[in-house]
Design an enzyme around this catalytic site. Structure first.
Site, PDB file in Angstrom:
ATOM      1  N   LYS A  54       0.800  -1.227   0.000  1.00  0.00           N
ATOM      2  CA  LYS A  54       0.000   0.000   0.000  1.00  0.00           C
ATOM      3  C   LYS A  54       0.833   1.278   0.000  1.00  0.00           C
ATOM      4  O   LYS A  54       0.390   2.316  -0.513  1.00  0.00           O
ATOM      5  CB  LYS A  54      -0.938   0.006   1.208  1.00  0.00           C
ATOM      6  CG  LYS A  54      -2.133  -0.923   1.091  1.00  0.00           C
ATOM      7  CD  LYS A  54      -3.170  -0.388   0.123  1.00  0.00           C
ATOM      8  CE  LYS A  54      -4.469  -1.149   0.220  1.00  0.00           C
ATOM      9  NZ  LYS A  54      -5.532  -0.579  -0.650  1.00  0.00           N
ATOM     10  N   SER A 304       0.294 -10.072  -0.512  1.00  0.00           N
ATOM     11  CA  SER A 304       0.070  -8.624  -0.533  1.00  0.00           C
ATOM     12  C   SER A 304       0.288  -7.930   0.799  1.00  0.00           C
ATOM     13  O   SER A 304       0.473  -6.713   0.833  1.00  0.00           O
ATOM     14  CB  SER A 304      -1.347  -8.328  -1.035  1.00  0.00           C
ATOM     15  OG  SER A 304      -2.311  -8.978  -0.230  1.00  0.00           O
TER      16      SER A 304
END
Length: 406
Positions: A54, A304
């Site tokens: 992110k 992720s």
């Protein structure tokens, strides 16, 4: 018609992020390679700064604000990973940040967000409700909203993951990644389809929080009425308009996995890969393990994120062990005589099963006089071993009531 992000934007993002983000490693996975019959690699964004990919999109977006916008500060909404990415990026750029998080956000993610210097506010029980609060805050204060996925800069920043994959594994034929709002897979697809259109891009959602399948079927973003999953990082009730446009045009396939699949994948990554990954971060591996996809190899699965609450990790490990047939909860009725419990535990030990905990009950109204009920949690080597253990207990006269772990 929505204008899609192009490869030049992703290449420019790489230049901006060069001294900010880590080039995360690509690690081989022997279990998945054996399962698929060809090379499978893990792209370890769980080892990225702030624990997930992110920060790539967040930093790019914030770095491009004007001086006037920077003075007003930024606001974001997130269950945790985007929150930490925004907080880290804003701190690096010396910009004030406020982050709205759902009331049930994992405490370690809340603490980390504050640790990076952001102010944390709680609003609603979902990311969508927190996002509504962030929008209201932006309207009221003039702070710039840093959307978790639905912005060209965010998509371009996340697309740098794909540039690294293509350089680290030039022979890749399939990239599998988790999907929440769609920012990561949109960025990956932009870069991959421009540079290697032959590579398939596959997204994975939790089947209890899968907004993309009905949206793709409808031809427009559809909001889920309800969605709950252990994978809080991909628990998004509606695709973004911009990300939906990218996914519908560039992504080859979206599949879903169960909570059991996610738990099993997280456990395998911990045991065999020595990777600490949150449930959302394990979604790509869950799809491979469960057979939701059977891609051509070499395949790269993106891990992720790795920001998992230790308490959730304990529960997920237990859940994963149960899903894999390696953890049993059952009750046994036996006589209330000295040595009975010791004899029961010795019999279990003879079968080479490991007792985790014991609950000895005398006051159950369903028990007969002189009878006790023993609740046991036991680790075994797998489904066959579990079956053998229960059969031995019953052969010795014990009344066994078997129940899987919650």
């Amino acid at each position: 018609m929505t204008e899609l992000v192009g490869l030049p934007a992703v290449l420019a993002a790489r230049d901006v992020l060069a001294d900010v983000v880590r080039v995360t490693p690509l690690e081989p996975s022997r279990p998945l390679t054996a399962l698929l019959g060809g090379p499978v690699w893990l792209k370890c964004e769980n080892l990225q700064r702030a624990g997930s990919y992110k920060v790539r999109g967040a930093y790019l977006r914030i770095s491009r604000l004007t001086e006037r916008q920077r003075r007003r500060g930024v606001v974001a909404a997130s269950a945790g990973n985007h929150a930490q990415g925004v907080a880290l990026a804003a701190g690096l750029l010396d910009i004030g940040a406020t982050v709205f998080m759902p009331t049930g956000a994992p405490l370690p993610k809340v603490a980390a967000t504050r640790g990076y210097g952001a102010e944390v506010e709680f609003a609603g029980t979902t990311v969508d409700e927190a996002l509504d609060a962030a929008r209201e805050f932006a309207d009221r204060t003039g702070a710039v909203l840093i959307h978790p996925f639905d912005h060209p800069d965010v998509i371009a920043g996340q697309g740098t993951v794909a540039l690294e994959i293509l350089e680290q594994c030039p022979e890749v034929t399939t990239i599998v990644t988790s999907v929440g709002g769609g920012g990561l897979i949109s960025g990956i697809a932009v870069a991959v389809k421009a540079l290697r259109p032959d590579v398939r891009v596959i997204g994975v959602q939790a089947d209890s929080a899968a907004a993309y399948p009905p949206s793709l079927a409808a031809g427009a973003p559809v909001r889920l009425a309800d969605y709950r999953t252990i994978a809080d990082g991909i628990a998004v009730g509606r695709p973004g308009d911009l990300t939906f446009a990218h996914v519908s045009k560039l992504v080859d396939e979206i599949v879903t996995v169960s909570e059991e699949d996610l738990s099993r994948a997280l456990l395998m990554l911990l045991e065999r890969g020595k990777q600490v990954v949150e449930p959302a971060g394990s979604a790509a591996v869950a799809a491979l393990l469960s057979g939701a996809v059977r891609p051509a190899t070499p395949t790269v699965a993106v891990l992720s994120g790795g920001n998992i609450d230790p308490l959730l990790l304990l529960r997920v490990i237990e859940y994963g062990l149960a899903a894999a047939g390696r953890y049993l909860r059952f009750t046994v009725r036996c006589g209330d005589r000295p040595g009975e419990l010791a004899a029961l535990l010795a019999l279990i030990a003879e079968q080479r099963a490991n007792v985790v905990d014991v609950d000895h009950q005398r006051r159950n109204p369903h028990l007969r006089l002189g009878e006790v009920q023993v609740g046991l949690s036991v680790e075994t080597r797998g489904p066959e071993h579990s079956t053998e253990l229960v059969e031995v207990l019953r052969d010795r006269g014990y009344q066994v009531a078997f129940a899987a772990a919650d």
